[in-house]
Write a protein that holds these residues in place. Structure first.
Motif, mmCIF file in Angstrom:
data_model
loop_
_atom_site.group_PDB
_atom_site.id
_atom_site.type_symbol
_atom_site.label_atom_id
_atom_site.label_comp_id
_atom_site.label_asym_id
_atom_site.label_seq_id
_atom_site.Cartn_x
_atom_site.Cartn_y
_atom_site.Cartn_z
ATOM 1 N N PRO A 1 40.082 29.745 35.502
ATOM 2 C CA PRO A 1 39.777 29.481 36.920
ATOM 3 C C PRO A 1 39.061 30.649 37.599
ATOM 4 C CG PRO A 1 42.006 28.799 36.405
ATOM 5 C CD PRO A 1 41.529 29.586 35.239
ATOM 6 N N PHE A 2 39.437 31.865 37.239
ATOM 7 C CA PHE A 2 38.784 33.031 37.840
ATOM 8 C C PHE A 2 37.318 33.123 37.383
ATOM 9 C CE2 PHE A 2 43.292 33.969 37.848
ATOM 10 C CZ PHE A 2 43.506 34.462 39.133
ATOM 11 N N VAL A 3 37.093 32.849 36.111
ATOM 12 C CA VAL A 3 35.717 32.881 35.594
ATOM 13 C C VAL A 3 34.875 31.792 36.254
ATOM 14 C CG1 VAL A 3 34.296 32.613 33.524
ATOM 15 C CG2 VAL A 3 36.450 33.873 33.397
ATOM 16 N N ALA A 4 35.439 30.589 36.394
ATOM 17 C CA ALA A 4 34.695 29.487 37.005
ATOM 18 C C ALA A 4 34.362 29.804 38.464
ATOM 19 C CB ALA A 4 35.502 28.198 36.910
ATOM 20 N N THR A 5 35.286 30.446 39.172
ATOM 21 C CA THR A 5 35.032 30.799 40.568
ATOM 22 C C THR A 5 33.931 31.844 40.680
ATOM 23 O OG1 THR A 5 37.330 30.302 41.159
ATOM 24 C CG2 THR A 5 36.095 31.718 42.656
ATOM 25 N N TRP A 6 33.994 32.860 39.832
ATOM 26 C CA TRP A 6 32.968 33.896 39.861
ATOM 27 C C TRP A 6 31.576 33.316 39.544
ATOM 28 C CZ3 TRP A 6 32.303 38.803 41.354
ATOM 29 C CH2 TRP A 6 31.169 39.472 40.895
ATOM 30 N N ARG A 7 31.515 32.456 38.555
ATOM 31 C CA ARG A 7 30.224 31.881 38.176
ATOM 32 C C ARG A 7 29.683 30.944 39.242
ATOM 33 N NH1 ARG A 7 31.012 30.665 31.655
ATOM 34 N NH2 ARG A 7 30.983 32.870 31.019
ATOM 35 N N SER B 1 26.955 37.684 48.347
ATOM 36 C CA SER B 1 27.618 38.564 47.391
ATOM 37 C C SER B 1 28.657 37.756 46.611
ATOM 38 C CB SER B 1 28.294 39.732 48.111
ATOM 39 O OG SER B 1 29.118 40.459 47.224
ATOM 40 N N PRO B 2 28.493 37.612 45.292
ATOM 41 C CA PRO B 2 29.528 36.905 44.526
ATOM 42 C C PRO B 2 30.893 37.563 44.637
ATOM 43 C CG PRO B 2 27.519 37.151 43.223
ATOM 44 C CD PRO B 2 27.354 38.001 44.438
ATOM 45 N N GLY B 3 30.926 38.890 44.811
ATOM 46 C CA GLY B 3 32.210 39.572 44.969
ATOM 47 C C GLY B 3 32.932 39.138 46.228
ATOM 48 N N VAL B 4 32.185 39.017 47.332
ATOM 49 C CA VAL B 4 32.800 38.562 48.583
ATOM 50 C C VAL B 4 33.302 37.127 48.430
ATOM 51 C CG1 VAL B 4 32.333 38.033 51.002
ATOM 52 C CG2 VAL B 4 31.420 40.138 49.992
ATOM 53 N N ALA B 5 32.506 36.275 47.791
ATOM 54 C CA ALA B 5 32.929 34.893 47.581
ATOM 55 C C ALA B 5 34.199 34.835 46.733
ATOM 56 C CB ALA B 5 31.807 34.105 46.912
ATOM 57 N N PHE B 6 34.295 35.706 45.728
ATOM 58 C CA PHE B 6 35.470 35.705 44.868
ATOM 59 C C PHE B 6 36.717 36.155 45.627
ATOM 60 C CE2 PHE B 6 38.267 37.698 41.699
ATOM 61 C CZ PHE B 6 38.391 36.673 40.787
ATOM 62 N N VAL B 7 36.589 37.184 46.440
ATOM 63 C CA VAL B 7 37.739 37.678 47.220
ATOM 64 C C VAL B 7 38.187 36.620 48.223
ATOM 65 C CG1 VAL B 7 38.476 39.414 48.880
ATOM 66 C CG2 VAL B 7 37.136 40.102 46.884
ATOM 67 N N LEU B 8 37.228 35.973 48.893
ATOM 68 C CA LEU B 8 37.594 34.929 49.853
ATOM 69 C C LEU B 8 38.271 33.753 49.160
ATOM 70 C CD1 LEU B 8 34.479 34.910 52.214
ATOM 71 C CD2 LEU B 8 36.772 35.802 52.695
ATOM 72 N N TRP B 9 37.850 33.464 47.919
ATOM 73 C CA TRP B 9 38.523 32.395 47.188
ATOM 74 C C TRP B 9 39.974 32.778 46.878
ATOM 75 C CZ3 TRP B 9 40.483 32.278 42.128
ATOM 76 C CH2 TRP B 9 40.842 31.013 41.646
ATOM 77 N N LEU B 10 40.230 34.032 46.602
ATOM 78 C CA LEU B 10 41.596 34.465 46.316
ATOM 79 C C LEU B 10 42.509 34.295 47.525
ATOM 80 C CD1 LEU B 10 40.976 37.737 44.247
ATOM 81 C CD2 LEU B 10 41.631 35.470 43.387
ATOM 82 N N VAL B 11 41.937 34.410 48.734
ATOM 83 C CA VAL B 11 42.759 34.266 49.940
ATOM 84 C C VAL B 11 42.664 32.869 50.533
ATOM 85 C CG1 VAL B 11 42.580 36.726 50.464
ATOM 86 C CG2 VAL B 11 40.913 35.135 51.434
ATOM 87 N N GLY B 12 41.934 31.982 49.854
ATOM 88 C CA GLY B 12 41.916 30.591 50.287
ATOM 89 C C GLY B 12 40.695 30.159 51.064
#
Length: 230
Positions: free
Chosen positions: A165-171, A189-200
């Motif tokens: 799931p983490f890989v799919a979110t990053w991609r 920024s994919p990093g910002v998108a990934f962090v926001l996904w972690l917090v919902g």
């Protein structure tokens, strides 16, 4: 028993040999000058006294061709075609030129994608959104290679291995960035998108950024072919 003896060949016609014209061994009368064959005028030297009449260039006009002119003259091959950016779509980035075309995706309400529809469908819409978003991004930018079904499986059964799931979110974030680059837009920024996904809040942010891509083509509708800028 016969023996081999050196015999001279029989003499040739009068005038043939190694002498001068008309003499023993010389060229036959009328064949050339005292030194042998003389070349035609305009080629390799002046004619000898015994040469044939000099050659002359053709001066009379050629007869016209009996065939009609070709009604289908050859046309230049157009080569590789590109898709120019239509007026109103905005200029491509500095130094970039149109490189192809893609299919326009669907604009969605970011809040409905993030909260409203997932609550109504008990989370099923989130998987539908992942599938459709990956499919639309790859249709818009053919350089994006993805199997939308595998992306959904990463969220459905990937939790067993934790990592998918983490890989799919990053991609998904990187694919959105690549699609924005193809549209000539500032990239997220994919990093910002990934962090926001972690917090919902990942779906809210990504859908907002994806809508920027579709909004770049005013007047175009979902499923229409549009030009890429990069």
């Amino acid at each position: 028993m016969s023996t081999l003896t050196n015999q001279m060949p029989p003499p040739g016609p009068p005038g043939w040999g190694q002498g001068s014209q008309g003499g023993p061994g010389g060229p036959p009368p009328g064949f050339g000058g005292p030194q042998g064959y003389s070349n035609p005028p305009g080629q390799f030297g002046a004619p000898g006294p015994g040469n044939a009449p000099p050659y002359s260039d053709r001066t009379e006009p050629y007869a016209p061709s009996p065939y009609p002119p070709n009604p289908y003259p050859p046309q230049p091959y157009p080569g590789n075609q590109t898709y120019p950016v239509p007026p109103g779509y905005g200029p491509p980035p500095a130094g970039a030129s149109p490189v192809g075309a893609g299919v326009l995706g669907k604009r969605r309400n970011p809040f409905a994608v993030w909260l409203g529809l997932p609550i109504i469908t008990l989370g099923i819409y989130s998987l539908v959104w992942v599938y459709k978003t990956n499919k639309e991004l790859s249709a818009y930018n053919p350089r994006i290679q993805v199997n939308p079904a595998l992306s959904v499986l990463a969220y459905v059964i990937g939790w067993v291995l934790i990592v998918p799931p983490f890989v799919a979110t990053w991609r998904l974030g990187t694919r959105t960035r690549d699609a924005q680059r193809a549209a000539g837009l500032p990239e997220l920024s994919p990093g910002v998108a990934f962090v926001l996904w972690l917090v919902g809040g990942g779906a809210l942010y990504l859908q907002y950024e994806i809508n920027k891509i579709w909004a770049r083509y005013p007047g175009a509708v979902e499923g229409q072919q549009v030009p890429l800028s990069f």
